[in-house]
Design a protein around this motif. Sequence first.
Motif, PDB file in Angstrom:
ATOM      1  N   ASN B 284     -16.488  16.737 -14.972  1.00  0.00           N
ATOM      2  CA  ASN B 284     -16.434  18.166 -14.662  1.00  0.00           C
ATOM      3  C   ASN B 284     -17.750  18.844 -14.950  1.00  0.00           C
ATOM      4  OD1 ASN B 284     -13.838  18.336 -13.933  1.00  0.00           O
ATOM      5  ND2 ASN B 284     -13.073  19.067 -15.896  1.00  0.00           N
ATOM      6  N   ASN B 285     -18.025  19.906 -14.192  1.00  0.00           N
ATOM      7  CA  ASN B 285     -19.170  20.751 -14.505  1.00  0.00           C
ATOM      8  C   ASN B 285     -18.708  22.160 -14.771  1.00  0.00           C
ATOM      9  OD1 ASN B 285     -20.983  18.713 -13.665  1.00  0.00           O
ATOM     10  ND2 ASN B 285     -20.607  19.305 -11.559  1.00  0.00           N
ATOM     11  N   THR B 286     -19.234  22.725 -15.827  1.00  0.00           N
ATOM     12  CA  THR B 286     -19.003  24.155 -16.038  1.00  0.00           C
ATOM     13  C   THR B 286     -20.347  24.770 -16.373  1.00  0.00           C
ATOM     14  OG1 THR B 286     -18.573  23.668 -18.333  1.00  0.00           O
ATOM     15  CG2 THR B 286     -16.652  23.985 -16.928  1.00  0.00           C
ATOM     16  N   HIS B 287     -20.354  26.074 -16.604  1.00  0.00           N
ATOM     17  CA  HIS B 287     -21.590  26.660 -17.076  1.00  0.00           C
ATOM     18  C   HIS B 287     -21.396  27.072 -18.516  1.00  0.00           C
ATOM     19  CE1 HIS B 287     -20.445  30.944 -17.394  1.00  0.00           C
ATOM     20  NE2 HIS B 287     -19.549  30.601 -16.496  1.00  0.00           N
ATOM     21  N   THR B 341     -17.791  31.842 -10.868  1.00  0.00           N
ATOM     22  CA  THR B 341     -18.016  30.503 -11.416  1.00  0.00           C
ATOM     23  C   THR B 341     -16.704  29.726 -11.404  1.00  0.00           C
ATOM     24  OG1 THR B 341     -17.593  31.263 -13.662  1.00  0.00           O
ATOM     25  CG2 THR B 341     -19.869  31.286 -12.913  1.00  0.00           C
ATOM     26  N   ARG B 342     -16.837  28.446 -11.557  1.00  0.00           N
ATOM     27  CA  ARG B 342     -15.640  27.610 -11.508  1.00  0.00           C
ATOM     28  C   ARG B 342     -15.930  26.339 -12.299  1.00  0.00           C
ATOM     29  NH1 ARG B 342     -16.447  24.956  -5.500  1.00  0.00           N
ATOM     30  NH2 ARG B 342     -18.539  24.160  -5.919  1.00  0.00           N
ATOM     31  N   VAL B 343     -14.879  25.556 -12.445  1.00  0.00           N
ATOM     32  CA  VAL B 343     -15.078  24.220 -12.983  1.00  0.00           C
ATOM     33  C   VAL B 343     -15.293  23.305 -11.787  1.00  0.00           C
ATOM     34  CG1 VAL B 343     -13.990  22.336 -14.221  1.00  0.00           C
ATOM     35  CG2 VAL B 343     -13.600  24.682 -14.954  1.00  0.00           C
ATOM     36  N   GLY B 344     -16.467  22.760 -11.678  1.00  0.00           N
ATOM     37  CA  GLY B 344     -16.754  21.886 -10.547  1.00  0.00           C
ATOM     38  C   GLY B 344     -16.476  20.456 -10.935  1.00  0.00           C
ATOM     39  N   ASN B 374     -21.261  24.710 -10.756  1.00  0.00           N
ATOM     40  CA  ASN B 374     -20.360  25.572 -11.501  1.00  0.00           C
ATOM     41  C   ASN B 374     -20.247  26.951 -10.855  1.00  0.00           C
ATOM     42  OD1 ASN B 374     -22.755  26.955 -12.312  1.00  0.00           O
ATOM     43  ND2 ASN B 374     -23.047  25.401 -13.891  1.00  0.00           N
ATOM     44  N   ASN B1018     -26.058  23.466 -15.507  1.00  0.00           N
ATOM     45  CA  ASN B1018     -24.787  22.762 -15.553  1.00  0.00           C
ATOM     46  C   ASN B1018     -24.455  22.169 -16.895  1.00  0.00           C
ATOM     47  OD1 ASN B1018     -23.056  22.543 -13.556  1.00  0.00           O
ATOM     48  ND2 ASN B1018     -23.878  20.666 -12.693  1.00  0.00           N
TER      49      ASN B1018
END
Lengths: 493, 1029
Positions: B284-287, B341-344, B374, B1018
């Motif tokens: 997962n990617n977040t900021h 933003t999102r959880v990528g 993100n 990221n």
Amino acid sequence: MKSRFKIYFFVATVFLLASCKKSFLTDNPYTAVTLPNAILSESDMVVALNGMYASLRNTDLFGRTLPVKGDVMADNAYVTTANSGRYLTLNQYNFNNADAYAAAIWANAYVSIKYANTIINNTTVPASANVAQYKGEALAVRALMHFELCRNFGTAYTIDPTKPGVPIVTTYNQNALPARNTIKDVYAQVITDLTAAYNQMTLYRGTGYFSKYAARALQARVYQNMGDWTDAQTAALDVINNSGWVLLSGTAYVNPTGSLGSGPSSSTYNPGGYWAGNAQSSTKNETLFEVISDPVNNNGFDQIGMIYLQLGGGYGDILGLQSLYNLYSPTDVRIGLTPNAGAGYRSGQTGTNTILCYKYSNASTLGFNYQTKVIRLADIILIAAESYYNAGDYTNANKYLNMVAQKRDLSFAGWSDTGPQVLADILVERQKELAYEGSRFWDLVRLQKSWTKITNPAVATTISVAPGNIGLVFPIPVTELAANPNMVQNPGY
Amino acid sequence: MQQIQPYLCQSCFKILLTLHSSKTKNIEIMRKFLTLLMCLSLVVGQVWAQNRTIKGKVTDDKGNAIPQASVLVKGTTIGTTTAGDGSFSISVPATAKSLVISSLNFGSQEVALAGKTSVSVSLTSTTTNLDEVVVVGYGTQKKGEATSSLTKVGGEKVEQVPLTSVDQILQGKVAGLQSATFSGQPGANQQIRIRGVGSYTLSSQPLYVLDGVQINSGDLSRLTTTTNVLAQLNPDDIESVSVLKDAAATAVYGARGSNGVIIITTKQGKAGKTQFKVNTEVGNNTHGPLPSAGVPLGATDWLNLFKESYINAGNSAAAAATAAANYGDGTVNTNWTNLVTRVGTQQQYNVSAQGGDDKTTFFISGGYFKQQANVIGSDLTRYSSTINITHKASKKLSFSLGLRPTYSNENAPLSNGSAFSNPVMEIYFLRPTMAAFNPDGSLNTSRTAAQFSSLYNPLYIVAHDIHSADIFSINGKAEVKYNILNNLTFTSTAGLQYQDLEEYYYNNTVMGDGYAANGRGYSYYTRYFLWDLTNQLDYRANLTKNKDLTFNATVGYEAIQSRGYFISAQSNNFPTPSLVYSTTASTPITASNSGSDYNFAAVYSRANFSYKGKYILSGSFRRDGSSRFSPAHQYGNFPAISGAWNISKENFFSGVKFISDAKIRASYGVTGNAELGNYQWIQTYGFGANYNGSPGGIFNGIGNTNLQWESGKQTDIGTDLSFLKGRLNLTFDYYKRKIDQLIFAFPLSQTVGFSTITANVGSMQNSGLEFTINATPIKTRNFTWDLGFNISFNKNQVTGLPPGQTSVLNGQFNLAVGHDFYEFYMRQWAGVDPATGNPLWYVDATKSSTTTNYNAAARVFTGKSASPKEFGGFNNTFTYKQISLGFDFYYNYGNYVQDTWATYLNDEVSPTYGKYSSALNRWTTPGQITNTPKLVYNSTNFSTSASTRFLFRGDFIRLRNIQLTYAASKSLVKKLKLTSLSFYARGSNLWTKIYDNTIPFDPEQNINSQSNLNFFINKAVTAGIVVGF
């Protein structure tokens, strides 16, 4: 022995295989020609002229800023509350020496002068009537740009022509570090160029290009700014009587259809008549010279129409003032170009009527390819009127004044005042006729008037402008001062 | 062959020959025949009596077989090499005492033979050993023989991080290399500076050489905010990266070597049993959280501050309430950050196979990589493959072929700056009182004053606009190597790089940049084709009989051509939002195409003398020519000279036991920077300035008939020390990099009709220190701790400006002699007047008085620079039995970062935009001490214009990478019939310490430290499996 031979053979092969022709390192650009080969024939010269005119269309020259300045810094227009950040410094009379608009006008005007000089100084195309025409057009553009530079960056001629103007540039020299010529010298150069242009131009190629009488009309405007009424009168009358241009009357000029609706998104308004047209004209109506934007070559969102257009993605940042609107009588067709949409029409602009400008757009087309009118016959007729006023001939002054006034308001009885009132009438008529065309500011400046600049009618702040206000003259850009030790800044910056 | 045999054989043959002679009598024939029999039996007897066969296996310290390892009988030339499974069989004489077993990158080991018939040997990897081979320009070199400053980053370091491109991975791994990640957009370009800023106007990026090809690198796109050629290369396919830093290493690249050279070599394959490797990784990617100073205001606060500023502007409270009511009443409170933003997700799958025998080796791989950013609407998908094959046709001739096709697709909304469709910009600029959704759940597209009258709803834009780039690339190389003699090799290489970008950009008809035009579509096609041919001779000789003095030389010729081809089309006015290709649009706006080419041709050479491995002298020379240079300076000469002294090999040093290797080296050389525009020197007349539908031409290219490359002269003094047999290694470098003939768009008087002319008129220098430590503080049977630390100090100074200029304004910087290139030149903020709440600035550099008039405050050299004073990395790996844990930190101190969008987001200068929470600190009562002035609606006091108020300290430490790996036990691996199995979890950018608590955004911004509303960096957490079989 064998191995040594092998070595030599391979080394030789390496270098034989490897050596490329010297021309391998010569690459020519795909989309440009080297300068000496640029203008070799008459058709090349036409192409060069087109490039020169295209540079006048720059957003910070006639594309938008020059006309907008003339109204926003005067008492015609203001920047609304909810805005896209454009022209705030002009609206607030709040410049510092790095002001973007001043810097852009300075740089782009000299670029246009460079293009004009490339044509004027060309020696490779043999002389002919066409070449004389083309060089004449370039001379006229060079004059136009020096004139605009001088009145934007120097004080009015009528105050003191010995004050510093702007550098005169007539040849290309990449090492030049010129000082400012006096206003007198700049205007002298402008007159010389326009006279030469008038004498050598013989063709009329359309309103998008300079022609003999467009040059003479510009010359009349220059004399007007100098306060030289004798010459102004000669020039203006020459245009009025000999050019073949005519004014349009009544609904042929403006004939609105549709309605403004309750908000911009429901507007179907179209000014109709002459101002609805958005293509270059070859007929000699109204406009002597305009800068053309066509559907492909235009400034997009930065087109002049977009700064006034309320709907359809236009910025709509600039609105007219109630005082301007109140000048028109209800039967004056010109009111159709500056309709009142009522209070609250523009988001964020509270409590005032919304006076719109429809000279550069209508509800059904985007404001991308509307032309900027640079010189119109009506302006010249009013110059003639003003010149008669200054000669004390009020009868003729009124005659020419009514030539315009009665074509626009068919039920108007006509001006008939005498004395100083005539000048006031002329100024009012100029304001009504040339609204949103960048003219009003220069009328106020050259006559050394004082006025109240309303920054926003919804908010109480106003600015009292009087001769000597440093905001009347743009700062010389700080980048010019940094690069050119011979340049002198204007006072207050 | 044993030594004794040839003598016997010769004698036997002589006897045989005489037997055939017709002059021999019969008796003599018999005698000679008997002697022959005796000889033969002696010979055979010798063989039988003296030889025995030793069998064995050679593995590394992890138990993996080492094929092609050399097995020598010590003191003889008898030897063999191991097979693909590491096994060998060698016939040794009775007098043989021991075997010496060695392999590339593994050092050597001696094994006693007494009484043994089979041996098994385990060699340890010599990653820090001075025998290690590193890739240098146009060849390879042993680390011990190196006289230049270069750093190698091995493939295993490059496989360890979930980043899209190798240039991101280099951050913190190489002393002297500053790598700035400024955007979290997947596939974004990365800015790299080796030993400081290299140029004013040209690129400061290093030259990238990929498998021998000097590729077009960086961002080649024309519509997409940022792309990166190196993002097309799967880091998993990389064998090693060599970073060449000083002139001795880079001068062989001549006019393009000034900014350093990064050589990337892809995996070529290892002989032996075919090894497969499969790797799967998902995550997962977040900021990271926004710094508290940068969190936008909520609706209630925003409305309250709006009203307060309105009243402060001289209006009544009632008027303020009315004005604020236009925007909302606080019931709608949109958190744009959460919406945008999102959880990528992120996943990659890599499969590779490598193997071969002593004639042919190959490496084939395929990879799939997908990363969602993100931020909504942004992602990268990549399919990549590598095929490398090497074949030895005969003892003399070998050839290799490499092909790397890649396809990737990047979706990237306008991801920087104040473009209204930049979702990150919208987080800050949109008011919290604006609603993202209508009450019925559909997206809000209203254009009223309270809603999106000038800005855009980012959710609608992302859902209905298209910003996509399809990038197709092929890198290829064909190489033929011919050994003319044992010590003379001819190599001919043809490399190519093909890059094809198809960018499509559609603005929808309902909201956004396409609204006014009823839809806008852009399609841009960009194609670059580059070929690079080299023909090279390599020669090696021993100049003295005892091989004390050896000589290596290389000479070659190289030609490079790059051709770019561009087609651009734009059209407006789409009939329906469901059809987005330009053929359906009614109004064509742009239809144009053009091209751009450049060529280089060069002769290069290198020579190296080595005396007993103790004293080494190297030199290189390249004569480079390019189409980018004006004919007055078509060719340039780029020499370099360097030397090294391996002190540890001296006799007087043999007593010093704890220092196992010590080398001092120095170098000096001349390089250049040739990244000029392809046609920059030509005075041109251009077209396209069309008017009234007809073509127009203008004199728009000022050119310069004296234009040439920028030149860099670099001195480097360094030392490499190795202690305790490689347990501790230090490398230290001092360098001074003088850059001359800096191309400078030096300002002309604008009355000329041009603002600037480019000319080679300036000079600059970078000097600094680099310090690297690699150590293994703890190494026991079960537990190992490896650490690496590097730190770089760089000082930049402008040393020469164009004649007549004392300074040149460069945005917020000012280039002046004696000052740092990136020193901020701004007005100095003096805080807020406690009595009135007005903003104050210092009048001048003496700071003796303040003023409330922005124009009256002077811009000064602030002494604060955008470049860090020190930066580097700190890496640790702990291994316990089958578990290993690695941490990589990256740190950066001493620079300042500017908020370039502060004008709109602070105070109430632009009252209709969102604001930072720091606005709550505004001045309200006389006597209050605060840094935020009184809020005045539409104020014109320039309180938010550029000044040191918006310079923040850019210091930070970031945990760039943390990885936990569990390698399955040998028994489990054997049971599953695999060769290796490991599980891992990784995190990147999980933790950051920011030192300035007033900074509103992450301090890692562009190299020039000016924020630009880029995508957030990221934070990724992934887990994966690697299976080998």
